[in-house]
Design an enzyme around this catalytic site. Structure first.
Site, mmCIF file in Angstrom:
data_model
loop_
_atom_site.group_PDB
_atom_site.id
_atom_site.type_symbol
_atom_site.label_atom_id
_atom_site.label_comp_id
_atom_site.label_asym_id
_atom_site.label_seq_id
_atom_site.Cartn_x
_atom_site.Cartn_y
_atom_site.Cartn_z
ATOM 1 N N SER A 9 0.853 -1.191 0.000
ATOM 2 C CA SER A 9 0.000 0.000 0.000
ATOM 3 C C SER A 9 0.887 1.239 0.000
ATOM 4 O O SER A 9 1.657 1.468 0.946
ATOM 5 C CB SER A 9 -0.882 0.016 1.240
ATOM 6 O OG SER A 9 -1.395 1.325 1.412
ATOM 7 N N HIS A 34 -1.292 -1.345 -4.217
ATOM 8 C CA HIS A 34 -2.551 -1.000 -3.532
ATOM 9 C C HIS A 34 -2.601 0.516 -3.332
ATOM 10 O O HIS A 34 -1.683 1.114 -2.767
ATOM 11 C CB HIS A 34 -2.604 -1.745 -2.197
ATOM 12 C CG HIS A 34 -3.895 -1.625 -1.466
ATOM 13 N ND1 HIS A 34 -5.012 -2.371 -1.796
ATOM 14 C CD2 HIS A 34 -4.263 -0.851 -0.415
ATOM 15 C CE1 HIS A 34 -5.997 -2.067 -0.964
ATOM 16 N NE2 HIS A 34 -5.573 -1.136 -0.122
ATOM 17 N N ASP A 36 -4.783 3.551 -1.855
ATOM 18 C CA ASP A 36 -5.841 3.859 -0.885
ATOM 19 C C ASP A 36 -6.411 5.254 -1.100
ATOM 20 O O ASP A 36 -5.739 6.252 -0.829
ATOM 21 C CB ASP A 36 -5.281 3.762 0.537
ATOM 22 C CG ASP A 36 -5.063 2.327 0.980
ATOM 23 O OD1 ASP A 36 -6.021 1.534 0.906
ATOM 24 O OD2 ASP A 36 -3.931 2.006 1.390
ATOM 25 N N MET A 38 -8.915 8.064 0.036
ATOM 26 C CA MET A 38 -9.706 8.494 1.209
ATOM 27 C C MET A 38 -10.191 9.915 0.997
ATOM 28 O O MET A 38 -9.458 10.761 0.470
ATOM 29 C CB MET A 38 -8.828 8.445 2.455
ATOM 30 C CG MET A 38 -8.215 7.078 2.706
ATOM 31 S SD MET A 38 -7.277 7.074 4.238
ATOM 32 C CE MET A 38 -6.544 5.433 4.164
ATOM 33 N N HIS A 67 -8.423 0.982 -3.889
ATOM 34 C CA HIS A 67 -9.330 0.763 -2.757
ATOM 35 C C HIS A 67 -10.016 2.094 -2.452
ATOM 36 O O HIS A 67 -9.399 3.006 -1.911
ATOM 37 C CB HIS A 67 -8.477 0.261 -1.575
ATOM 38 C CG HIS A 67 -9.219 0.135 -0.283
ATOM 39 N ND1 HIS A 67 -8.581 -0.090 0.922
ATOM 40 C CD2 HIS A 67 -10.546 0.195 0.003
ATOM 41 C CE1 HIS A 67 -9.486 -0.152 1.899
ATOM 42 N NE2 HIS A 67 -10.671 0.028 1.360
ATOM 43 N N MET A 69 -12.193 4.450 -0.478
ATOM 44 C CA MET A 69 -12.833 4.746 0.810
ATOM 45 C C MET A 69 -13.460 6.122 0.641
ATOM 46 O O MET A 69 -13.014 7.117 1.217
ATOM 47 C CB MET A 69 -11.784 4.727 1.926
ATOM 48 C CG MET A 69 -11.302 3.320 2.258
ATOM 49 S SD MET A 69 -9.734 3.272 3.139
ATOM 50 C CE MET A 69 -8.607 3.288 1.740
ATOM 51 N N MET A 138 -11.197 -5.973 5.597
ATOM 52 C CA MET A 138 -10.397 -5.058 6.409
ATOM 53 C C MET A 138 -10.084 -5.727 7.746
ATOM 54 O O MET A 138 -10.984 -6.215 8.434
ATOM 55 C CB MET A 138 -11.150 -3.744 6.673
ATOM 56 C CG MET A 138 -11.416 -2.874 5.467
ATOM 57 S SD MET A 138 -9.957 -2.428 4.503
ATOM 58 C CE MET A 138 -8.956 -1.566 5.717
ATOM 59 N N ASP A 180 -6.502 -6.596 4.378
ATOM 60 C CA ASP A 180 -5.867 -5.275 4.423
ATOM 61 C C ASP A 180 -5.861 -4.725 5.844
ATOM 62 O O ASP A 180 -6.922 -4.516 6.431
ATOM 63 C CB ASP A 180 -6.682 -4.344 3.498
ATOM 64 C CG ASP A 180 -6.098 -2.946 3.364
ATOM 65 O OD1 ASP A 180 -5.024 -2.681 3.929
ATOM 66 O OD2 ASP A 180 -6.727 -2.131 2.661
HETATM 67 C C1 DX5 Z 1 -6.231 1.528 5.700
HETATM 68 C C2 DX5 Z 1 -5.782 1.158 4.315
HETATM 69 C C3 DX5 Z 1 -4.680 0.185 4.261
HETATM 70 C C4 DX5 Z 1 -3.391 0.643 4.884
HETATM 71 C C5 DX5 Z 1 -2.715 -0.545 5.451
HETATM 72 O O1 DX5 Z 1 -7.447 2.214 5.618
HETATM 73 O O2 DX5 Z 1 -6.858 0.616 3.572
HETATM 74 O O3 DX5 Z 1 -4.455 -0.236 2.916
HETATM 75 O O4 DX5 Z 1 -2.528 1.264 3.977
HETATM 76 O O5 DX5 Z 1 -1.595 -0.123 6.134
HETATM 77 P P1 DX5 Z 1 -0.801 -1.085 7.110
HETATM 78 O O6 DX5 Z 1 -0.308 -2.235 6.311
HETATM 79 O O7 DX5 Z 1 0.304 -0.215 7.627
HETATM 80 O O8 DX5 Z 1 -1.762 -1.509 8.188
HETATM 81 ZN ZN ZN Z 2 -6.448 -0.328 1.599
#
Ligand code: DX5
Ligand code: ZN
Length: 227
Positions: A9, A34, A36, A38, A67, A69, A138, A180
């Site tokens: 990620s 990956h 993310d 947000m 991903h 969010m 998750m 994840d």
């Molecule tokens: C959290 C993300 C993850 C995050 C995971 O909302 O969706 O993808 O980057 O990070 P680690 O591996 O550090 O928990």
């Molecule tokens: Zn993620």
């Protein structure tokens, strides 16, 4: 024996050098990148959008796993498909019409997936399995990297593994099971043994000086897993 994929990620990468970071982590053995997304609405944090995805696309010689969010999701599905996403996943709570959002992803030529938060029940998958290429579970509450793995997730991984195996038995099509949050070399084998085949890791890879070594340690742990 499934093909185990590791999906670093870039949430934990150096944002000032993202292209270089993507190049380096792919050279280190990443199977997917990956990404993310947000929005400070669905989750209490803000990261990057489709323009950054498009800018990184030339660096990504492996699939870009986006991903989402964000809420609402449909506009962003179209924007990320145009920006070069290969896989797009979203949270069912963030879409008014889950089946329609999944169709939007497939119609745009991408692989589609649903993401279940720690407290989201597995039954939301039941009526849309035909539209899924990946299920993302998750193992932390979404919003931040570097959180602790929620151990309860292991039961959920087994539960979804059974569902996907049953689906494979009936339809001959494999749906990937991705996990994840809080994945590290010391717990990845347990997550795989429970039934996951794809592992997102942010801080456990980008927090190390040597990405290749971090990924190699994960693969080493996975090599002992019996499925
Ligand atoms: C959290 C993300 C993850 C995050 C995971 O909302 O969706 O993808 O980057 O990070 P680690 O591996 O550090 O928990
Ligand atoms: Zn993620």
């Amino acid at each position: 024996m499934p093909d185990f994929y590791i999906a670093p990620s870039i949430l934990s990468a150096d944002f000032a050098r993202l292209g270089e970071e993507v190049t380096q982590v792919i050279a280190a053995g990443a199977d997917w990148i990956h990404f993310d997304v947000m929005d400070n609405h669905y989750v209490p944090n803000l990261t990057f959008g489709p323009m950054v995805c498009q800018a990184l696309k030339p660096y990504a010689s492996v699939p870009l796993d986006v991903h989402l969010m964000v809420e609402p999701v449909d506009e962003m599905i179209s924007a990320f498909a145009r920006a070069g996403a290969d896989i797009i996943t979203f949270h069912p709570e963030a879409s008014r019409h889950i089946d329609r959002s999944l169709s939007l992803i497939r119609d745009a030529g991408c692989q589609a997936g649903l993401v279940l938060n720690p407290a989201t029940p597995v039954y939301v998958l039941e009526h849309v399995l035909d539209k899924l290429d990946v299920v993302l579970l998750m193992s932390v509450n979404p919003g931040f990297g570097g959180q602790q793995f929620i151990a309860q997730t292991l039961h959920k991984v087994s539960q979804v593994r059974s569902l996907l195996d049953m689906y494979y038995g009936e339809n001959g099509r494999r749906i990937r099971l991705e996990v994840d949050g809080g994945i590290k070399a010391d717990n990845i084998a347990a997550v795989a043994a429970a039934g996951a085949d794809t592992f997102v890791a942010g801080s456990a890879i980008f927090g190390q000086a040597d990405y290749a070594q971090a990924i190699a340690e994960m693969r080493q742990a996975l090599s002992n897993v019996r499925c």
